[in-house]
Motif scaffolding. Structure first.
Motif, PDB file in Angstrom:
ATOM      1  N   UNK A  77       1.853  -8.498 -19.944  1.00  0.00           N
ATOM      2  CA  UNK A  77       3.031  -7.294 -19.587  1.00  0.00           C
ATOM      3  C   UNK A  77       2.724  -6.801 -18.118  1.00  0.00           C
ATOM      4  N   UNK A  78       2.612  -7.872 -17.290  1.00  0.00           N
ATOM      5  CA  UNK A  78       2.840  -7.727 -15.923  1.00  0.00           C
ATOM      6  C   UNK A  78       1.551  -7.472 -15.045  1.00  0.00           C
ATOM      7  N   UNK A  79       0.367  -7.414 -16.057  1.00  0.00           N
ATOM      8  CA  UNK A  79      -0.809  -7.393 -15.297  1.00  0.00           C
ATOM      9  C   UNK A  79      -1.395  -8.840 -14.869  1.00  0.00           C
ATOM     10  N   UNK A  80      -2.183  -8.849 -13.630  1.00  0.00           N
ATOM     11  CA  UNK A  80      -2.871  -7.610 -13.074  1.00  0.00           C
ATOM     12  C   UNK A  80      -1.969  -6.679 -12.070  1.00  0.00           C
ATOM     13  N   UNK A  81      -0.883  -7.460 -11.604  1.00  0.00           N
ATOM     14  CA  UNK A  81       0.153  -6.613 -10.869  1.00  0.00           C
ATOM     15  C   UNK A  81      -0.530  -5.975  -9.838  1.00  0.00           C
ATOM     16  N   UNK A  82      -0.316  -4.773  -9.576  1.00  0.00           N
ATOM     17  CA  UNK A  82      -0.719  -3.765  -8.150  1.00  0.00           C
ATOM     18  C   UNK A  82      -2.413  -3.893  -8.213  1.00  0.00           C
ATOM     19  N   UNK A  83      -2.960  -4.181  -9.182  1.00  0.00           N
ATOM     20  CA  UNK A  83      -4.444  -4.086  -9.264  1.00  0.00           C
ATOM     21  C   UNK A  83      -5.054  -5.571  -9.068  1.00  0.00           C
ATOM     22  N   UNK A  84      -4.358  -6.510  -8.752  1.00  0.00           N
ATOM     23  CA  UNK A  84      -4.686  -7.893  -8.758  1.00  0.00           C
ATOM     24  C   UNK A  84      -5.897  -7.917  -7.757  1.00  0.00           C
ATOM     25  N   UNK A  85      -5.998  -7.532  -6.711  1.00  0.00           N
ATOM     26  CA  UNK A  85      -7.407  -7.651  -5.696  1.00  0.00           C
ATOM     27  C   UNK A  85      -8.504  -6.844  -6.343  1.00  0.00           C
ATOM     28  N   UNK A  86      -8.534  -6.134  -7.340  1.00  0.00           N
ATOM     29  CA  UNK A  86      -9.541  -5.480  -8.089  1.00  0.00           C
ATOM     30  C   UNK A  86      -9.522  -5.496  -9.374  1.00  0.00           C
ATOM     31  N   UNK A  87      -9.005  -6.487  -9.960  1.00  0.00           N
ATOM     32  CA  UNK A  87      -8.655  -6.624 -11.293  1.00  0.00           C
ATOM     33  C   UNK A  87      -9.933  -6.725 -12.166  1.00  0.00           C
ATOM     34  N   UNK A  88     -11.207  -7.189 -11.600  1.00  0.00           N
ATOM     35  CA  UNK A  88     -12.334  -7.087 -12.425  1.00  0.00           C
ATOM     36  C   UNK A  88     -13.236  -6.091 -11.725  1.00  0.00           C
TER      37      UNK A  88
END
Length: 198
Positions: A77-88
Protein backbone atom coordinates in the motif's frame (compact mmCIF):
# COMPACT_ATOMS: atom_id res chain seq x y z
CA UNK A 1 27.67 28.50 -11.69
CA UNK A 2 27.50 26.67 -8.37
CA UNK A 3 24.85 24.38 -6.93
CA UNK A 4 24.92 23.30 -3.30
CA UNK A 5 23.26 20.02 -2.36
CA UNK A 6 21.69 19.99 1.10
CA UNK A 7 23.14 16.68 2.23
CA UNK A 8 26.17 15.06 3.81
CA UNK A 9 25.48 11.84 1.86
CA UNK A 10 28.60 11.34 -0.25
CA UNK A 11 26.93 8.76 -2.54
CA UNK A 12 24.16 11.19 -3.38
CA UNK A 13 26.54 14.08 -4.02
CA UNK A 14 28.72 11.90 -6.25
CA UNK A 15 25.72 10.94 -8.38
CA UNK A 16 24.62 14.56 -8.74
CA UNK A 17 28.17 15.82 -9.39
CA UNK A 18 28.65 13.22 -12.14
CA UNK A 19 25.37 14.22 -13.71
CA UNK A 20 26.19 17.96 -13.84
CA UNK A 21 29.95 17.70 -14.44
CA UNK A 22 29.83 19.41 -17.86
CA UNK A 23 27.50 22.23 -16.85
CA UNK A 24 27.62 23.20 -13.17
CA UNK A 25 29.94 22.99 -10.19
CA UNK A 26 28.28 20.87 -7.53
CA UNK A 27 29.15 21.41 -3.86
CA UNK A 28 28.03 19.44 -0.85
CA UNK A 29 26.79 21.00 2.36
CA UNK A 30 30.23 20.15 3.82
CA UNK A 31 31.90 22.40 1.25
CA UNK A 32 30.25 25.58 2.50
CA UNK A 33 30.79 25.16 6.22
CA UNK A 34 28.58 24.22 9.12
CA UNK A 35 25.29 22.57 8.21
CA UNK A 36 23.31 20.19 10.39
CA UNK A 37 20.97 17.85 8.54
CA UNK A 38 17.46 18.48 9.74
CA UNK A 39 14.96 15.90 10.82
CA UNK A 40 12.63 14.82 8.01
CA UNK A 41 9.31 15.61 9.65
CA UNK A 42 7.25 16.11 6.49
CA UNK A 43 4.27 13.92 5.63
CA UNK A 44 5.40 13.67 2.00
CA UNK A 45 8.72 13.48 0.19
CA UNK A 46 7.91 16.89 -1.33
CA UNK A 47 7.68 18.44 2.15
CA UNK A 48 10.94 16.81 3.24
CA UNK A 49 12.83 18.04 0.18
CA UNK A 50 11.64 21.60 0.82
CA UNK A 51 12.50 21.41 4.54
CA UNK A 52 16.07 20.41 3.71
CA UNK A 53 16.50 22.99 0.94
CA UNK A 54 15.13 25.82 3.08
CA UNK A 55 17.46 25.00 5.95
CA UNK A 56 20.52 25.39 3.71
CA UNK A 57 19.20 28.29 1.62
CA UNK A 58 19.49 30.44 4.75
CA UNK A 59 23.26 29.83 4.81
CA UNK A 60 24.32 30.54 1.21
CA UNK A 61 23.61 32.69 -1.83
CA UNK A 62 24.24 29.81 -4.24
CA UNK A 63 21.54 27.75 -5.90
CA UNK A 64 20.42 25.19 -3.32
CA UNK A 65 18.90 21.83 -4.12
CA UNK A 66 17.71 19.07 -1.83
CA UNK A 67 16.02 15.84 -2.68
CA UNK A 68 13.98 13.25 -0.92
CA UNK A 69 13.34 9.80 -2.26
CA UNK A 70 10.73 7.23 -1.44
CA UNK A 71 10.22 3.63 -2.44
CA UNK A 72 6.52 2.93 -2.96
CA UNK A 73 5.65 -0.79 -3.05
CA UNK A 74 2.21 -1.61 -4.43
CA UNK A 75 1.69 -4.74 -2.33
CA UNK A 76 2.49 -2.77 0.85
CA UNK A 77 0.00 0.00 0.00
CA UNK A 78 2.78 2.41 -0.90
CA UNK A 79 5.07 1.66 2.03
CA UNK A 80 7.78 2.43 2.96
CA UNK A 81 7.13 5.70 1.06
CA UNK A 82 8.13 8.81 3.00
CA UNK A 83 9.64 6.59 5.70
CA UNK A 84 12.00 4.76 3.31
CA UNK A 85 15.23 5.95 4.95
CA UNK A 86 14.07 4.95 8.44
CA UNK A 87 11.84 2.00 7.56
CA UNK A 88 13.51 -0.31 10.08
CA UNK A 89 14.02 2.42 12.71
CA UNK A 90 15.59 5.84 13.14
CA UNK A 91 19.15 4.49 13.13
CA UNK A 92 18.57 1.76 10.55
CA UNK A 93 21.28 0.87 8.05
CA UNK A 94 20.58 0.23 4.38
CA UNK A 95 20.83 -3.48 5.13
CA UNK A 96 18.32 -3.21 7.99
CA UNK A 97 15.79 -1.53 5.72
CA UNK A 98 16.27 -4.09 2.97
CA UNK A 99 15.89 -6.98 5.41
CA UNK A 100 12.61 -5.57 6.72
CA UNK A 101 11.29 -5.00 3.21
CA UNK A 102 12.17 -8.52 2.07
CA UNK A 103 10.67 -10.00 5.24
CA UNK A 104 7.35 -8.24 4.58
CA UNK A 105 7.33 -9.51 1.00
CA UNK A 106 8.35 -13.07 1.85
CA UNK A 107 6.24 -15.54 -0.12
CA UNK A 108 4.69 -12.82 -2.30
CA UNK A 109 4.89 -13.82 -5.99
CA UNK A 110 7.16 -11.72 -8.19
CA UNK A 111 4.28 -10.35 -10.27
CA UNK A 112 2.83 -8.74 -7.14
CA UNK A 113 6.07 -7.06 -6.09
CA UNK A 114 5.81 -4.00 -8.34
CA UNK A 115 7.23 -0.77 -6.97
CA UNK A 116 8.03 2.80 -7.92
CA UNK A 117 11.05 4.78 -6.84
CA UNK A 118 10.21 8.51 -6.68
CA UNK A 119 12.66 11.36 -6.20
CA UNK A 120 11.56 14.92 -5.61
CA UNK A 121 14.10 17.72 -5.97
CA UNK A 122 13.45 21.08 -4.33
CA UNK A 123 15.37 24.04 -5.76
CA UNK A 124 15.63 27.38 -4.00
CA UNK A 125 17.33 30.48 -5.35
CA UNK A 126 16.75 34.06 -4.22
CA UNK A 127 13.62 32.98 -2.36
CA UNK A 128 12.00 31.24 -5.33
CA UNK A 129 11.07 27.59 -4.76
CA UNK A 130 10.64 24.97 -7.48
CA UNK A 131 9.71 21.28 -7.19
CA UNK A 132 10.76 18.68 -9.79
CA UNK A 133 9.97 14.95 -9.74
CA UNK A 134 11.48 11.86 -11.33
CA UNK A 135 10.54 8.21 -11.01
CA UNK A 136 11.36 4.73 -12.23
CA UNK A 137 9.20 1.61 -12.23
CA UNK A 138 10.48 -1.76 -11.10
CA UNK A 139 10.06 -4.95 -9.12
CA UNK A 140 11.35 -5.90 -5.67
CA UNK A 141 13.45 -9.08 -5.86
CA UNK A 142 13.56 -11.66 -3.07
CA UNK A 143 17.31 -11.19 -2.47
CA UNK A 144 19.90 -8.45 -3.12
CA UNK A 145 21.90 -8.35 -6.36
CA UNK A 146 24.79 -6.11 -7.39
CA UNK A 147 27.69 -4.30 -5.77
CA UNK A 148 27.06 -0.67 -6.69
CA UNK A 149 24.62 1.94 -5.47
CA UNK A 150 23.14 2.27 -2.00
CA UNK A 151 19.84 2.09 -0.14
CA UNK A 152 17.29 -0.19 -1.79
CA UNK A 153 19.30 -0.37 -5.04
CA UNK A 154 20.27 -4.08 -4.59
CA UNK A 155 16.64 -5.26 -4.40
CA UNK A 156 15.08 -2.86 -6.92
CA UNK A 157 15.01 -4.54 -10.32
CA UNK A 158 14.52 -2.08 -13.19
CA UNK A 159 12.27 -3.96 -15.57
CA UNK A 160 13.27 -2.06 -18.71
CA UNK A 161 17.00 -2.73 -18.33
CA UNK A 162 16.85 -6.20 -16.74
CA UNK A 163 19.13 -5.37 -13.81
CA UNK A 164 18.91 -4.05 -10.27
CA UNK A 165 20.05 -0.48 -9.68
CA UNK A 166 23.01 -1.95 -7.78
CA UNK A 167 24.11 -3.87 -10.88
CA UNK A 168 24.45 -0.66 -12.86
CA UNK A 169 27.58 1.48 -12.97
CA UNK A 170 27.14 5.11 -11.94
CA UNK A 171 27.03 6.11 -15.60
CA UNK A 172 24.37 3.50 -16.36
CA UNK A 173 22.36 4.40 -13.28
CA UNK A 174 22.41 8.05 -14.32
CA UNK A 175 20.56 7.05 -17.49
CA UNK A 176 17.58 5.34 -15.86
CA UNK A 177 17.20 6.01 -12.14
CA UNK A 178 14.51 8.01 -10.39
CA UNK A 179 17.09 10.59 -9.28
CA UNK A 180 18.53 10.76 -12.79
CA UNK A 181 15.08 11.38 -14.26
CA UNK A 182 14.53 14.21 -11.77
CA UNK A 183 17.99 15.64 -12.45
CA UNK A 184 17.43 15.58 -16.22
CA UNK A 185 14.35 17.72 -15.68
CA UNK A 186 16.28 19.94 -13.27
CA UNK A 187 19.11 20.46 -15.76
CA UNK A 188 16.59 21.39 -18.46
CA UNK A 189 14.88 23.80 -16.07
CA UNK A 190 18.18 25.47 -15.15
CA UNK A 191 19.23 25.85 -18.80
CA UNK A 192 15.86 27.25 -19.84
CA UNK A 193 15.89 29.78 -16.99
CA UNK A 194 19.61 30.55 -17.00
CA UNK A 195 19.13 34.32 -16.82
CA UNK A 196 17.28 33.92 -13.52
CA UNK A 197 20.32 32.29 -11.95
CA UNK A 198 22.94 34.91 -12.83
Amino acid sequence: MKIVVATHNKHKVDEIREFFKDDFEVLSADDIGSYDEIEETGDTIEENALLKARSLANLTDYIVIADDTGLFVDYLDGKPGVYSARFAGSNATYEDNNRKLLRLLEGVPIEKRKATFRTVVALIYKGKETIIEGKVEGTILDSPRGQFGFGYDPVFFVDKVGKTLAELTLEEKNEVSHRANALKKLKEYLKNNLEDFK
